[in-house]
Enzyme design. Structure first.
Site, short mmCIF file in Angstrom:
data_model
loop_
_atom_site.label_atom_id
_atom_site.label_comp_id
_atom_site.label_asym_id
_atom_site.label_seq_id
_atom_site.Cartn_x
_atom_site.Cartn_y
_atom_site.Cartn_z
N TYR A 1 0.83 -1.20 0.00
CA TYR A 1 0.00 0.00 0.00
C TYR A 1 0.87 1.26 0.00
O TYR A 1 2.06 1.22 0.31
CB TYR A 1 -0.93 -0.03 1.22
CG TYR A 1 -1.88 1.13 1.30
CD1 TYR A 1 -2.88 1.31 0.35
CD2 TYR A 1 -1.77 2.07 2.33
CE1 TYR A 1 -3.74 2.38 0.42
CE2 TYR A 1 -2.64 3.15 2.41
CZ TYR A 1 -3.62 3.30 1.45
OH TYR A 1 -4.47 4.38 1.51
N THR B 1 1.48 3.73 1.85
CA THR B 1 2.23 4.17 3.02
C THR B 1 3.28 3.16 3.49
O THR B 1 4.02 3.46 4.44
CB THR B 1 1.28 4.45 4.19
OG1 THR B 1 0.56 3.24 4.51
CG2 THR B 1 0.29 5.55 3.85
N LYS B 2 3.34 2.00 2.86
CA LYS B 2 4.20 0.94 3.38
C LYS B 2 5.66 1.14 2.99
O LYS B 2 6.00 1.97 2.16
CB LYS B 2 3.70 -0.42 2.89
CG LYS B 2 2.30 -0.76 3.38
CD LYS B 2 2.23 -0.78 4.90
CE LYS B 2 0.89 -1.25 5.44
NZ LYS B 2 -0.19 -0.26 5.31
N ASN B 3 6.55 0.36 3.61
CA ASN B 3 7.98 0.51 3.36
C ASN B 3 8.35 0.23 1.91
O ASN B 3 9.31 0.79 1.39
CB ASN B 3 8.78 -0.41 4.29
CG ASN B 3 8.73 0.05 5.74
OD1 ASN B 3 7.89 0.87 6.11
ND2 ASN B 3 9.62 -0.48 6.56
#
Length: 378
Positions: free
Chosen positions: A184, A186-188
């Site tokens: 997603y 916002t993920k790393n």
């Protein structure tokens, strides 16, 4: 290191903007030019590279982290009438996928320190209907995997926060029946949307592969072995994820520096405590969450969040307990125990801005704003 506090920001600091640039733009454009809009060679390359990074025999790319969780649960046999033990301190998707499989989530309480699922609480909930245990590696801190494995049912791990995590030296993704990651925005590793399942079990990998896409095969005739889904990852999104993998080490260094700055600032503020991290494990530095003790900090979490917004600092809450949300109040198992630690954390948690897209000055602005707000309340 001490520094002079500056004035309020003139622009709003977003909580967690994606760290993307020209590399991701070019990768997506190249995928479109290639003619591959659905799953193709880039999705296959993403799976190959993630097998290496996650130290797993099989990695399957899917349309979302939620799809990864649901198909992994189906692959280990979760179905109507079953129970799955999980944590309530998570994004609702963790529980939603259990319901979508026809099963019932039973929530264990969390540990006071790292807020991950408490194996002792989970042990008391294991029963004849328990088909799986679904821990969440909260904020990037691995849950106690060995203690959970010892309970017997297979683990399907929600590792949406934990792409870079290691548990006692072992890579998250290489240990249990299935481990699910999110791509997603916002993920790393941020592709915008997408998910991954890592497993060492070829039968689980095959089951997920059969479920994730309906293939036509060769020629005009086709067949399917199960009534599956459309849950495959497009090559356009896979291309963005591949560009993000190339930046993984540098992005981790930036987030680690942001954590260090926050650790120093939070350590000086009475009533505000960072969620614990276990030094035996490798943290993924995905979210920096603090607990606001209203009595000692002089105000509630919600009051701190509003005050920081007035300082032009964006924050978020990870998480409100799932069992307290409207959709779940009438769905709880008759065996559902009280969850005092979960509920207390749900009132106190606040996540501070964190992204490789943030500069050192951005984080300093957040630290200074937190200092001013704390001084005002206390």
């Amino acid at each position: 290191m001490k520094h002079a506090s500056r004035t309020k920001r003139s622009t709003f600091l977003s909580f967690q903007p994606p760290a993307v640039g020209d590399e991701e733009v070019e990768a997506a454009a190249d995928a479109i030019r290639s003619g591959w809009l659905t799953s193709g060679p880039r999705a296959a390359e993403l799976e190959r590279r993630c097998c290496e990074l996650l130290e797993a025999e099989h990695v399957l790319a899917l349309s979302s982290g939620t799809a990864a969780l649901q198909l992994a649960l189906l692959a280990v046999g979760v179905g109507p009438g079953d129970e799955v033990i999980t944590t309530s301190l998570t994004w609702p998707a963790t529980a939603n996928v259990i319901v979508h499989c026809g099963a019932t989530p039973v929530f264990a309480d969390v540990r006071r320190g790292d807020l991950n699922i408490d194996p002792g609480s989970a042990r008391a909930l294991v029963g004849p209907k328990t088909k799986a245990i679904l821990p969440v590696h909260l904020y990037g801190q691995p849950a106690d995997v060995d203690a959970l494995l010892a309970l017997g049912p297979p683990l399907v791990e929600d590792a949406a926060h934990a792409f870079e995590s290691r548990y006692r030296g072992r890579k998250i993704g290489s240990i249990s029946a299935a481990t699910c990651f999110s791509l997603y925005a916002t993920k790393n590793v941020a592709a915008g949307e997408g998910g991954l399942v890592a497993t060492n079990d070829p039968a689980i990998a095959q089951a997920i592969d059969d479920l994730r896409v309906m293939r036509r095969g060769h020629g005009s005739l086709y067949d399917i072995v199960v009534p599956g889904y459309t849950a495959n990852l497009s090559d356009v999104l896979a291309a963005i994820a591949l560009a993000q993998l190339d930046k993984l080490e540098r992005h981790r260094e930036l987030r680690e520096a942001h954590f260090a700055a926050y650790d120093e600032a939070v350590g000086e503020r009475d009533g505000i405590e960072a969620v614990e991290r276990d030094r035996r494990d490798t943290h993924a530095y995905h979210l920096y969450a603090v607990r606001v003790d209203a009595e000692r900090a002089g105000a509630t979490r919600d009051e701190y969040q509003r005050a920081l917004a007035e300082e032009n600092i964006g924050t978020s809450v990870h998480f409100l307990p799932v069992h307290e949300l409207s959709a779940y109040r009438g769905r709880l198992s008759p065996r559902q125990p009280p969850l005092p630690e979960t509920e207390r954390a749900g009132r106190e948690l606040l996540s501070l801005p964190l992204s490789p897209a943030h500069s050192a000055d951005d984080i300093r602005d957040a630290v200074d704003a937190l200092r001013r707000v704390h001084e005002r309340f206390s």
